[in-house]
Design an enzyme around this catalytic site. Sequence first.
Site, short mmCIF file in Angstrom:
data_model
loop_
_atom_site.label_atom_id
_atom_site.label_comp_id
_atom_site.label_asym_id
_atom_site.label_seq_id
_atom_site.Cartn_x
_atom_site.Cartn_y
_atom_site.Cartn_z
N LEU A 15 0.83 -1.22 0.00
CA LEU A 15 0.00 0.00 0.00
C LEU A 15 0.86 1.27 0.00
O LEU A 15 0.34 2.38 -0.12
CB LEU A 15 -0.90 0.00 1.25
CG LEU A 15 -1.99 -1.07 1.25
CD1 LEU A 15 -2.53 -1.27 2.65
CD2 LEU A 15 -3.11 -0.68 0.29
N THR A 61 11.42 -3.15 3.46
CA THR A 61 10.54 -4.08 4.16
C THR A 61 11.11 -5.49 4.11
O THR A 61 12.23 -5.71 3.64
CB THR A 61 9.09 -3.96 3.63
OG1 THR A 61 8.24 -4.72 4.49
CG2 THR A 61 8.95 -4.46 2.20
N LYS A 65 15.24 -5.75 6.17
CA LYS A 65 15.43 -4.71 7.19
C LYS A 65 16.76 -4.84 7.93
O LYS A 65 17.28 -3.85 8.44
CB LYS A 65 14.28 -4.75 8.21
CG LYS A 65 12.96 -4.26 7.65
CD LYS A 65 11.90 -4.24 8.73
CE LYS A 65 10.58 -3.76 8.20
NZ LYS A 65 9.58 -3.61 9.26
N GLU A 77 19.60 6.29 16.21
CA GLU A 77 19.72 5.53 17.46
C GLU A 77 18.73 4.36 17.53
O GLU A 77 19.09 3.26 17.94
CB GLU A 77 19.48 6.50 18.62
CG GLU A 77 19.96 6.00 19.94
CD GLU A 77 19.63 6.99 21.05
OE1 GLU A 77 20.21 8.08 21.03
OE2 GLU A 77 18.78 6.67 21.89
N ALA A 131 8.34 -5.93 14.87
CA ALA A 131 7.41 -4.88 15.28
C ALA A 131 7.33 -4.79 16.80
O ALA A 131 7.30 -3.70 17.38
CB ALA A 131 6.03 -5.16 14.69
N THR A 153 6.92 -18.60 21.64
CA THR A 153 8.28 -19.02 22.01
C THR A 153 8.76 -18.00 23.05
O THR A 153 9.27 -16.93 22.71
CB THR A 153 9.20 -18.98 20.77
OG1 THR A 153 8.52 -19.61 19.69
CG2 THR A 153 10.53 -19.67 21.04
N LYS A 156 12.03 -15.84 23.09
CA LYS A 156 12.23 -14.64 22.27
C LYS A 156 11.79 -13.40 23.04
O LYS A 156 12.39 -12.33 22.91
CB LYS A 156 11.44 -14.75 20.97
CG LYS A 156 12.07 -15.66 19.97
CD LYS A 156 11.50 -15.33 18.58
CE LYS A 156 11.45 -16.55 17.72
NZ LYS A 156 10.58 -16.39 16.55
P1 ATR Z 1 7.67 -9.19 12.33
O1 ATR Z 1 7.06 -8.97 10.98
O2 ATR Z 1 7.05 -8.31 13.38
O3 ATR Z 1 9.17 -9.16 12.34
P2 ATR Z 1 7.87 -12.07 12.76
O4 ATR Z 1 9.32 -12.06 13.02
O5 ATR Z 1 7.38 -12.80 11.58
O6 ATR Z 1 7.20 -10.63 12.73
O7 ATR Z 1 7.21 -12.60 14.10
C1 ATR Z 1 5.95 -13.04 14.12
C2 ATR Z 1 5.46 -13.18 15.57
O8 ATR Z 1 4.21 -13.81 15.47
C3 ATR Z 1 6.34 -14.06 16.46
O9 ATR Z 1 6.25 -13.55 17.76
C4 ATR Z 1 5.64 -15.42 16.36
O10 ATR Z 1 5.80 -16.27 17.46
P3 ATR Z 1 7.11 -17.24 17.58
O11 ATR Z 1 8.23 -16.35 17.99
O12 ATR Z 1 6.75 -18.24 18.62
O13 ATR Z 1 7.31 -17.85 16.22
C5 ATR Z 1 4.20 -14.98 16.31
N1 ATR Z 1 3.31 -15.99 15.72
C6 ATR Z 1 3.19 -16.31 14.41
N2 ATR Z 1 2.25 -17.28 14.25
C7 ATR Z 1 1.78 -17.58 15.49
C8 ATR Z 1 0.78 -18.48 15.99
N3 ATR Z 1 0.07 -19.26 15.18
N4 ATR Z 1 0.56 -18.49 17.33
C9 ATR Z 1 1.25 -17.68 18.16
N5 ATR Z 1 2.20 -16.81 17.75
C10 ATR Z 1 2.46 -16.76 16.43
#
Ligand code: ATR
Length: 278
Positions: A15, A61, A65, A77, A131, A153, A156
């Site tokens: 977008l 994106t 990144k 920073e 994010a 997880t 993390k």
């Molecule tokens: P970003 O775009 O913000 O960098 P990302 O790195 O893809 O995102 O992270 C996605 C987040 O969604 C992670 O916190 C992931 O959890 P894990 O660290 O356990 O993988 C979370 N996530 C994705 N699918 C999920 C699901 N079905 N249930 C719970 N958490 C989920």
Amino acid sequence: MFKLGLIGYPIAHSLSPWIHNRLLEEQGLKGDYQLFEIEPDQFDIRIKKLKEYDLDGFNVTVPYKERILNYLDEIDEAAEFLGAVNTVKVENGKWVGYNTDGIGYLTSLINRYPNVLKNAGKVLILGSGGAARGIYYTLLQKGVNQVDISNRTVQKAEQIIKELDGGSFSTPLTIEEAEQNIGQYDVVVQTSSVGMSPEKDQSIIDFKHIKAGALFSDIVYRPMYTAFLEKADSLGANLHFGHEMLLHQAIYAFEIWTNSEPDASNIMTAFEGKLKGE
Ligand code: ATR
């Protein structure tokens, strides 16, 4: 004439061109915003070519990144702390990296709820991706220091707190712990991809009670009204939508490139119409 753009892969449905071309028009500035879709094995060669293309600035994106860091002359920073850049400004030939995710999020929140920082009390962030890191960092920077993080997880969440928490009171939580304790939080921010189309019936947590007056926020913007926000709405929460963050972080980048200050409200309604029409 501003030459702007976006690098990422895949980005055909982005977008950002719509937003930035509107902002240029609204500010009476000449220019355009192009998509540079770069396949991962072409990254180095295409970035070198981009250096010759004489852009004024560009967004970065997924999945670049972090990878872009090697090509920058300076970083701000926030980007340094987060180890990720989503905006590059070309200044006298130098590439300067910024991260507008967290500040864009917070600006959009304050725009809708002007007293949010004063009333934030306890905040819960759900998810631990890029994010989540940006939002956590910005909240701590702005003095909101009771910010817990819950993730599937949990390690993390622990890692983010360990890296970024400068002596506040953050606790990493499992998803079950977040569900049990949801009623303690004044602000709950959903930062994971759960609930995004086409899996739009899913919510990262299940909850039946919330704190009276709590604010629930989701950064997912397709759909605009996620299952998570629908549930929160049915329990009387104040809501904050993902497209508001998207627009504000774009405006923040636009300000960095053009030194102009667009008013988000001028294009918010049109942006909502665009999202609903898709
Ligand atoms: P970003 O775009 O913000 O960098 P990302 O790195 O893809 O995102 O992270 C996605 C987040 O969604 C992670 O916190 C992931 O959890 P894990 O660290 O356990 O993988 C979370 N996530 C994705 N699918 C999920 C699901 N079905 N249930 C719970 N958490 C989920």
